[in-house]
Motif scaffolding. Structure first.
Motif, PDB file in Angstrom:
ATOM      1  N   UNK A   1     -22.332  -0.995  61.729  1.00  0.00           N
ATOM      2  CA  UNK A   1     -22.228  -0.383  60.411  1.00  0.00           C
ATOM      3  C   UNK A   1     -21.350  -1.220  59.490  1.00  0.00           C
ATOM      4  N   UNK A   2     -20.216  -1.693  59.997  1.00  0.00           N
ATOM      5  CA  UNK A   2     -19.330  -2.534  59.181  1.00  0.00           C
ATOM      6  C   UNK A   2     -20.067  -3.798  58.750  1.00  0.00           C
ATOM      7  N   UNK A   3     -20.812  -4.398  59.661  1.00  0.00           N
ATOM      8  CA  UNK A   3     -21.571  -5.608  59.321  1.00  0.00           C
ATOM      9  C   UNK A   3     -22.605  -5.318  58.234  1.00  0.00           C
ATOM     10  N   UNK A   4     -23.287  -4.184  58.357  1.00  0.00           N
ATOM     11  CA  UNK A   4     -24.310  -3.817  57.370  1.00  0.00           C
ATOM     12  C   UNK A   4     -23.688  -3.531  56.003  1.00  0.00           C
ATOM     13  N   UNK A   5     -22.556  -2.838  55.987  1.00  0.00           N
ATOM     14  CA  UNK A   5     -21.868  -2.553  54.722  1.00  0.00           C
ATOM     15  C   UNK A   5     -21.394  -3.839  54.073  1.00  0.00           C
ATOM     16  N   UNK A   6     -20.866  -4.752  54.882  1.00  0.00           N
ATOM     17  CA  UNK A   6     -20.347  -6.018  54.361  1.00  0.00           C
ATOM     18  C   UNK A   6     -21.473  -6.906  53.825  1.00  0.00           C
ATOM     19  N   UNK A   7     -22.672  -6.759  54.396  1.00  0.00           N
ATOM     20  CA  UNK A   7     -23.812  -7.578  53.974  1.00  0.00           C
ATOM     21  C   UNK A   7     -24.369  -7.146  52.624  1.00  0.00           C
ATOM     22  N   UNK A   8     -24.165  -5.870  52.266  1.00  0.00           N
ATOM     23  CA  UNK A   8     -24.671  -5.352  50.984  1.00  0.00           C
ATOM     24  C   UNK A   8     -23.554  -4.592  50.274  1.00  0.00           C
ATOM     25  N   UNK A   9     -22.566  -5.314  49.743  1.00  0.00           N
ATOM     26  CA  UNK A   9     -21.381  -4.661  49.183  1.00  0.00           C
ATOM     27  C   UNK A   9     -21.661  -3.724  48.015  1.00  0.00           C
ATOM     28  N   UNK A  10     -22.615  -4.071  47.146  1.00  0.00           N
ATOM     29  CA  UNK A  10     -22.922  -3.179  46.017  1.00  0.00           C
ATOM     30  C   UNK A  10     -23.521  -1.875  46.507  1.00  0.00           C
ATOM     31  N   UNK A  11     -24.485  -1.974  47.406  1.00  0.00           N
ATOM     32  CA  UNK A  11     -25.122  -0.768  47.938  1.00  0.00           C
ATOM     33  C   UNK A  11     -24.113   0.068  48.719  1.00  0.00           C
ATOM     34  N   UNK A  12     -23.241  -0.616  49.450  1.00  0.00           N
ATOM     35  CA  UNK A  12     -22.209   0.096  50.220  1.00  0.00           C
ATOM     36  C   UNK A  12     -21.299   0.878  49.290  1.00  0.00           C
ATOM     37  N   UNK A  13     -20.827   0.242  48.232  1.00  0.00           N
ATOM     38  CA  UNK A  13     -19.933   0.917  47.298  1.00  0.00           C
ATOM     39  C   UNK A  13     -20.640   2.086  46.612  1.00  0.00           C
ATOM     40  N   UNK A  14     -21.893   1.884  46.252  1.00  0.00           N
ATOM     41  CA  UNK A  14     -22.660   2.940  45.606  1.00  0.00           C
ATOM     42  C   UNK A  14     -22.775   4.163  46.517  1.00  0.00           C
ATOM     43  N   UNK A  15     -23.185   3.933  47.776  1.00  0.00           N
ATOM     44  CA  UNK A  15     -23.437   5.036  48.692  1.00  0.00           C
ATOM     45  C   UNK A  15     -22.163   5.716  49.188  1.00  0.00           C
ATOM     46  N   UNK A  16     -21.114   4.934  49.422  1.00  0.00           N
ATOM     47  CA  UNK A  16     -19.913   5.465  50.057  1.00  0.00           C
ATOM     48  C   UNK A  16     -18.885   5.954  49.037  1.00  0.00           C
ATOM     49  N   UNK A  17     -18.872   5.369  47.840  1.00  0.00           N
ATOM     50  CA  UNK A  17     -17.827   5.702  46.864  1.00  0.00           C
ATOM     51  C   UNK A  17     -18.391   6.344  45.595  1.00  0.00           C
ATOM     52  N   UNK A  18     -19.247   5.608  44.884  1.00  0.00           N
ATOM     53  CA  UNK A  18     -19.654   6.057  43.543  1.00  0.00           C
ATOM     54  C   UNK A  18     -20.392   7.395  43.557  1.00  0.00           C
ATOM     55  N   UNK A  19     -21.314   7.566  44.484  1.00  0.00           N
ATOM     56  CA  UNK A  19     -22.080   8.817  44.529  1.00  0.00           C
ATOM     57  C   UNK A  19     -21.166  10.005  44.814  1.00  0.00           C
ATOM     58  N   UNK A  20     -20.114   9.792  45.586  1.00  0.00           N
ATOM     59  CA  UNK A  20     -19.206  10.880  45.945  1.00  0.00           C
ATOM     60  C   UNK A  20     -18.226  11.208  44.829  1.00  0.00           C
ATOM     61  N   UNK A  21     -18.220  10.413  43.770  1.00  0.00           N
ATOM     62  CA  UNK A  21     -17.405  10.708  42.592  1.00  0.00           C
ATOM     63  C   UNK A  21     -18.208  11.439  41.526  1.00  0.00           C
TER      64      UNK A  21
END
Length: 213
Positions: A112-132
């Motif tokens: 999971x960490x590898x996948x998040x690191x590979x797509x930083x924009x998508x990771x930030x969108x899914x894990x942070x921005x949507x939850x705000x």
């Protein structure tokens, strides 16, 4: 941001105002609009994303974009669901491997960490921005996404034994993992996220014996 429904297709999920999103599988325009929505949400925050801005960023006329996603919340929700499905499938594949429950958890964390690191924009969108964001459709989607993670983890754990796992324990693990991911994505530190997830797994496992594999 409704196309006519192709003959023979089942009814689609209805959008706000009764309009339907595009139903063409693998539609390139839909993919471009989702990518644009993610990029703008990460850059500006979801509250400042507009239909017009998404269409312009994707290089698609606003009128045409609206045939693919009649409303902004449909586009954002589709992008979120696509992203979370990807990250969840990465974790699930790792959990499907041979080994003890704890070993498989460590493998899922690393993948999971590898996948998040590979797509930083998508990771930030899914894990942070949507939850705000408090858009009703996105709020419902993120609750459902959390539920799917809990169900996946519960099913994978039971695959190794018949122990009855309290659902709240898995909810705590998933919730804590999401919290750690959000903090470390903000910092941009994948190594720290991996280390902290491993620590979380160790604490979680101390509180509950692993099923026999």
């Amino acid at each position: 941001m409704g196309a006519e429904r192709p003959p023979g297709r089942r009814a689609q999920v209805r959008a706000t105002k009764g309009r339907s999103p595009c139903a063409v599988p693998g539609c390139a325009s839909c993919r471009s609009l989702r990518a644009a929505a993610v990029a703008l949400a990460v850059r500006r925050g979801i509250q400042d994303v507009t239909n017009e801005g998404v269409a312009d960023h994707a290089g698609i006329r606003t009128e045409l974009a609206s045939r693919h996603y009649p409303t902004l919340d449909l586009c954002l929700t589709a992008a979120f669901e696509e992203g979370t499905t990807h990250f969840r499938e990465v974790a699930n594949r790792a959990l499907d491997r041979e080994g003890t429950w704890q070993e498989r958890l460590y493998a899922a964390a690393a993948a999971t960490v590898e996948a998040l690191d590979a797509q930083p924009e998508l990771a930030r969108f899914c894990v942070i921005e949507v939850w705000r964001c408090n858009l009703p459709m996105l709020r419902a989607s993120r609750i459902a996404a959390r539920r799917r993670y809990v169900d996946m983890m519960t099913a994978q754990r039971r695959a190794g034994g018949d122990e009855d796992v309290p659902e709240v324990r898995m909810e705590l693990l998933v919730g804590a993992g999401h919290h750690l991911a959000g903090e470390e994505i903000e910092r941009g530190d994948a190594d720290s996220l991996h280390e902290r997830l491993d620590g979380l797994i160790e604490v979680f496992e101390r509180g509950m014996p692993s099923p026999t594999t």
